[in-house]
Design an enzyme around this catalytic site. Structure first.
Site, PDB file in Angstrom:
ATOM      1  N   GLU A 151      -4.027   7.432  -5.133  1.00  0.00           N
ATOM      2  CA  GLU A 151      -4.158   6.795  -6.443  1.00  0.00           C
ATOM      3  C   GLU A 151      -5.426   7.302  -7.121  1.00  0.00           C
ATOM      4  O   GLU A 151      -6.407   7.580  -6.435  1.00  0.00           O
ATOM      5  CB  GLU A 151      -4.216   5.269  -6.267  1.00  0.00           C
ATOM      6  CG  GLU A 151      -2.938   4.736  -5.644  1.00  0.00           C
ATOM      7  CD  GLU A 151      -2.954   3.215  -5.391  1.00  0.00           C
ATOM      8  OE1 GLU A 151      -3.958   2.558  -5.718  1.00  0.00           O
ATOM      9  OE2 GLU A 151      -1.954   2.715  -4.863  1.00  0.00           O
ATOM     10  N   ARG A 178       0.852  -1.191   0.000  1.00  0.00           N
ATOM     11  CA  ARG A 178       0.000   0.000   0.000  1.00  0.00           C
ATOM     12  C   ARG A 178       0.891   1.246   0.000  1.00  0.00           C
ATOM     13  O   ARG A 178       1.888   1.304   0.734  1.00  0.00           O
ATOM     14  CB  ARG A 178      -0.904   0.042   1.237  1.00  0.00           C
ATOM     15  CG  ARG A 178      -2.140  -0.854   1.173  1.00  0.00           C
ATOM     16  CD  ARG A 178      -3.160  -0.417   0.119  1.00  0.00           C
ATOM     17  NE  ARG A 178      -4.335  -1.281   0.102  1.00  0.00           N
ATOM     18  CZ  ARG A 178      -4.460  -2.380  -0.642  1.00  0.00           C
ATOM     19  NH1 ARG A 178      -3.484  -2.739  -1.467  1.00  0.00           N
ATOM     20  NH2 ARG A 178      -5.564  -3.097  -0.604  1.00  0.00           N
ATOM     21  N   HIS A 199      -1.103  -0.212  -9.747  1.00  0.00           N
ATOM     22  CA  HIS A 199      -1.763  -1.103  -8.771  1.00  0.00           C
ATOM     23  C   HIS A 199      -2.282  -2.383  -9.448  1.00  0.00           C
ATOM     24  O   HIS A 199      -3.487  -2.662  -9.447  1.00  0.00           O
ATOM     25  CB  HIS A 199      -2.907  -0.365  -8.048  1.00  0.00           C
ATOM     26  CG  HIS A 199      -3.254  -0.964  -6.719  1.00  0.00           C
ATOM     27  ND1 HIS A 199      -3.667  -0.229  -5.633  1.00  0.00           N
ATOM     28  CD2 HIS A 199      -3.242  -2.261  -6.294  1.00  0.00           C
ATOM     29  CE1 HIS A 199      -3.904  -1.033  -4.604  1.00  0.00           C
ATOM     30  NE2 HIS A 199      -3.654  -2.278  -4.976  1.00  0.00           N
TER      31      HIS A 199
HETATM   32  P1  NAP Z   1      -1.119 -11.242   5.376  1.00  0.00           P
HETATM   33  O1  NAP Z   1      -1.018 -12.690   5.037  1.00  0.00           O
HETATM   34  O2  NAP Z   1      -2.037 -10.792   6.438  1.00  0.00           O
HETATM   35  O3  NAP Z   1       0.369 -10.736   5.662  1.00  0.00           O
HETATM   36  C1  NAP Z   1       0.672  -9.480   6.182  1.00  0.00           C
HETATM   37  C2  NAP Z   1       1.810  -9.628   7.185  1.00  0.00           C
HETATM   38  O4  NAP Z   1       2.193  -8.320   7.588  1.00  0.00           O
HETATM   39  C3  NAP Z   1       1.422 -10.335   8.466  1.00  0.00           C
HETATM   40  O5  NAP Z   1       1.597 -11.718   8.356  1.00  0.00           O
HETATM   41  C4  NAP Z   1       2.369  -9.738   9.478  1.00  0.00           C
HETATM   42  O6  NAP Z   1       3.535 -10.535   9.498  1.00  0.00           O
HETATM   43  C5  NAP Z   1       2.751  -8.403   8.878  1.00  0.00           C
HETATM   44  N1  NAP Z   1       2.287  -7.318   9.740  1.00  0.00           N
HETATM   45  C6  NAP Z   1       1.079  -7.124  10.258  1.00  0.00           C
HETATM   46  N2  NAP Z   1       1.052  -6.028  11.028  1.00  0.00           N
HETATM   47  C7  NAP Z   1       2.293  -5.538  11.003  1.00  0.00           C
HETATM   48  C8  NAP Z   1       2.892  -4.446  11.630  1.00  0.00           C
HETATM   49  N3  NAP Z   1       2.189  -3.629  12.470  1.00  0.00           N
HETATM   50  N4  NAP Z   1       4.197  -4.231  11.403  1.00  0.00           N
HETATM   51  C9  NAP Z   1       4.885  -5.058  10.584  1.00  0.00           C
HETATM   52  N5  NAP Z   1       4.360  -6.124   9.965  1.00  0.00           N
HETATM   53  C10 NAP Z   1       3.081  -6.358  10.185  1.00  0.00           C
HETATM   54  O7  NAP Z   1      -1.538 -10.401   4.080  1.00  0.00           O
HETATM   55  P2  NAP Z   1      -1.183 -10.718   2.548  1.00  0.00           P
HETATM   56  O8  NAP Z   1      -2.246 -11.536   1.949  1.00  0.00           O
HETATM   57  O9  NAP Z   1       0.219 -11.181   2.441  1.00  0.00           O
HETATM   58  O10 NAP Z   1      -1.320  -9.231   1.938  1.00  0.00           O
HETATM   59  C11 NAP Z   1      -0.475  -8.200   2.398  1.00  0.00           C
HETATM   60  C12 NAP Z   1      -0.913  -6.851   1.852  1.00  0.00           C
HETATM   61  O11 NAP Z   1      -0.579  -6.770   0.474  1.00  0.00           O
HETATM   62  C13 NAP Z   1      -2.414  -6.580   1.871  1.00  0.00           C
HETATM   63  O12 NAP Z   1      -2.808  -6.063   3.137  1.00  0.00           O
HETATM   64  C14 NAP Z   1      -2.606  -5.571   0.770  1.00  0.00           C
HETATM   65  O13 NAP Z   1      -2.578  -4.262   1.291  1.00  0.00           O
HETATM   66  C15 NAP Z   1      -1.395  -5.783  -0.135  1.00  0.00           C
HETATM   67  N6  NAP Z   1      -1.759  -6.272  -1.493  1.00  0.00           N
HETATM   68  C16 NAP Z   1      -1.528  -5.488  -2.571  1.00  0.00           C
HETATM   69  C17 NAP Z   1      -1.806  -5.962  -3.845  1.00  0.00           C
HETATM   70  C18 NAP Z   1      -1.565  -5.129  -5.079  1.00  0.00           C
HETATM   71  O14 NAP Z   1      -2.358  -5.179  -5.999  1.00  0.00           O
HETATM   72  N7  NAP Z   1      -0.488  -4.400  -5.162  1.00  0.00           N
HETATM   73  C19 NAP Z   1      -2.355  -7.235  -4.023  1.00  0.00           C
HETATM   74  C20 NAP Z   1      -2.578  -8.012  -2.896  1.00  0.00           C
HETATM   75  C21 NAP Z   1      -2.276  -7.515  -1.627  1.00  0.00           C
HETATM   76  P3  NAP Z   1       4.334 -10.760  10.836  1.00  0.00           P
HETATM   77  O15 NAP Z   1       3.329 -11.274  11.824  1.00  0.00           O
HETATM   78  O16 NAP Z   1       5.383 -11.704  10.448  1.00  0.00           O
HETATM   79  O17 NAP Z   1       4.871  -9.414  11.259  1.00  0.00           O
HETATM   80  C1  GLV Z   2      -5.040  -5.330  -3.670  1.00  0.00           C
HETATM   81  O1  GLV Z   2      -4.396  -4.349  -3.514  1.00  0.00           O
HETATM   82  C2  GLV Z   2      -5.570  -6.104  -2.607  1.00  0.00           C
HETATM   83  O2  GLV Z   2      -5.413  -5.721  -1.433  1.00  0.00           O
HETATM   84  O3  GLV Z   2      -6.176  -7.141  -2.916  1.00  0.00           O
END
Ligand code: NAP
Ligand code: GLV
Ligand code: GLV
Length: 323
Positions: free
Chosen positions: A264, A235, A283
Site C-alpha cells: 500500500e 490485511r 484502507h
Molecule cells: P481479533 O479480535 O483478534 O480477531 C482475529 C481472529 O482471527 C481471532 O479471533 C482468531 O479467531 C482468528 N485467527 C487468529 N489466528 C488465526 C490463524 N492463524 N488462522 C485463522 N484465524 C486466525 O482481531 P479484530 O479486532 O477482529 O481485527 C482483525 C484484523 O482486522 C486486525 O488484525 C487487522 O489486521 C484488521 N483490521 C483492518 C482494518 C481496516 O482498516 N481495513 C480495521 C481494523 C482491523 P479464531 O480463534 O476463531 O480462529
Molecule cells: C487497521 O487496519 C487496523 O488494524 O486498525
C-alpha cells in the site's frame, strides 16, 4: 528530566490533550508517513511513541531508542511491530482493539452489498450514458438474501460482521481455529474444504501472521464454488494476489471488495485494484470521525497509563511488566 513523546501523524486534538501534560510532544504534521530516517532520529531520546500502521517498528529502530518505554499503535493490527524484539528490550507495545470493530464491520457490509449488487459499475455506466431504459435483464447482480457468508477469523470484527448477516437474511458459516469468541454464537463451524464449498461470499478477518500470510491461495480458489465473492478488510498479504487475479479472470471469483493490498498505497495502475470486477477502497475500514477519534484517545491513554507507571489497558506483551 522531561519525557519525550513522539507522535508519528497528526491525530485528534482530544488525544493529544491527554498526553500533552506528561512531557514534550513532537508530532509529525505532514500528510504522509514520517520517513523512517526521521523516526529513527526522533525516537533516539523518546520515552513513548504513538505510531500508525504505516510505521515499521523493528529491531533496528528499537536499537536506536534507549529510553523508550512504550510504542502505542493507533490500529488494532500490529503486524508492523516486531513484538518479540520489543519484549527482549523491555519495551511495552499496545494496540487499539474494540473501538474500530463496528466501523470495520460496516465497511465490510458496504463492500459486500456494493460488490454483489454491482453498485459502483452501475453508477459508472449511468455516468457514461449506458442507462437507456429500464431493462428486465440489465445491471443484474446477485441477491444476498438466502445466501451464505463465510467468515474467516471469528474475532471481534468477524463476529460483528456475522451479527449483521441476519438483517440480510443470510446464513453464516465460520472457518475458525476455535477459541475466539462465544462458541454458542457460531452458527456453523466448518472444516476448510466444506467452508469453501458452502460460502457464497467469503470475508477475511484474521490478523496477518506468519501462519496467515497468503493463506488465501490457489488451493482455496480451486475449492471455492465458481461465482464466489471475496471481501478483504483485514490485511492485503493474507491473499496471494496473483492467484486472485487468475481466479477473477476464470470466474471462480465473481467479484472482490478489497480495502487492503499487499503493498500500500495502490492506484489505478494496479492490475488487481483496477480489475473490472474488483471494488477497491484505500484502507478505510476504521475511517469514521467517531472511530478515528476513539482510536487516537485509546492510543494516547495507553501511553498515559505506561508513563504514570501503570499497565496499559491494551498491553500486547505483558511479559515486559513481569520482569
Ligand atoms: P481479533 O479480535 O483478534 O480477531 C482475529 C481472529 O482471527 C481471532 O479471533 C482468531 O479467531 C482468528 N485467527 C487468529 N489466528 C488465526 C490463524 N492463524 N488462522 C485463522 N484465524 C486466525 O482481531 P479484530 O479486532 O477482529 O481485527 C482483525 C484484523 O482486522 C486486525 O488484525 C487487522 O489486521 C484488521 N483490521 C483492518 C482494518 C481496516 O482498516 N481495513 C480495521 C481494523 C482491523 P479464531 O480463534 O476463531 O480462529
Ligand atoms: C487497521 O487496519 C487496523 O488494524 O486498525
Ligand atoms: C421496479 O422499479 C419495479 O417496480 O418493479
Amino acid at each position: 528530566m522531561a519525557l519525550n513523546i513522539v507522535v508519528t501523524r497528526e491525530i485528534h486534538a482530544d488525544a493529544l490533550k491527554l498526553i500533552h501534560p506528561l512531557g514534550d510532544l513532537r508530532v509529525w504534521t505532514e500528510d504522509r508517513p514520517i520517513p523512517p530516517r526521521t523516526l529513527q532520529d526522533w525516537i533516539a531520546d523518546a520515552t513513548a511513541c504513538l505510531t500508525m500502521l504505516t510505521d515499521r517498528v523493528d529491531e533496528s529502530l528499537l536499537a536506536k531508542a534507549s529510553s523508550l518505554r512504550i510504542v502505542s499503535n493507533m490500529a488494532v493490527g500490529y503486524d508492523n511491530f516486531d513484538l518479540k524484539a520489543a519484549t527482549r528490550r523491555g519495551v511495552m507495545m499496545t494496540n487499539t482493539p474494540d473501538v474500530l470493530t463496528e466501523a470495520t464491520a460496516e465497511l465490510t457490509w458496504a463492500l459486500i452489498l456494493a460488490v454483489m449488487r454491482n453498485v459502483l459499475s452501475a453508477h459508472r455506466d449511468l455516468l457514461e450514458g449506458q442507462w437507456r431504459t429500464w431493462s428486465p435483464t440489465g445491471f443484474l447482480g446477485t441477491e444476498l438474501s438466502g445466501k451464505t457468508v463465510g467468515i474467516v477469523g471469528f474475532g471481534r470484527i468477524g463476529q460483528a460482521v456475522g451479527r449483521r448477516a441476519q438483517a440480510f437474511n443470510m446464513s453464516v458459516v465460520v472457518l475458525s481455529r476455535g477459541g475466539g469468541g462465544d462458541m454458542n454464537q457460531i452458527p456453523r463451524r466448518l472444516p476448510l474444504n466444506e467452508f469453501l464449498s458452502t460460502a457464497d461470499v467469503i470475508s477475511l478477518h484474521m490478523p496477518l501472521l506468519p501462519a496467515t500470510r497468503a493463506m488465501v491461495d490457489a488451493s482455496w480458489f480451486s475449492a471455492m464454488k465458481p461465482g464466489t465473492f471475496l471481501i478483504n478488510t483485514a490485511r492485503g498479504p493474507l491473499i496471494d494476489e496473483e492467484a486472485l487475479m487468475t481466479a477473477l479472470d476464470r470466474g471462480i471469483v465473481a467479484g472482490a471488495g478489497l480495502d487492503v493490498f499487499s503493498h500500500e498505497p495502490v492506484d489505478g495502475t494496479h492490475p488487481l485494484a483496477a480489475h473490472p470486477r474488483v471494488l477497491s477502497t484505500p484502507h478505510i475500514g476504521s475511517a469514521t470521525h467517531e472511530t478515528r477519534r476513539a482510536m487516537a484517545i485509546r492510543a494516547a491513554e495507553n501511553i498515559r497509563q505506561a508513563l504514570i507507571g501503570g499497565t496499559p489497558r491494551d498491553l500486547l506483551n505483558p511479559q515486559v511488566c513481569q520482569k
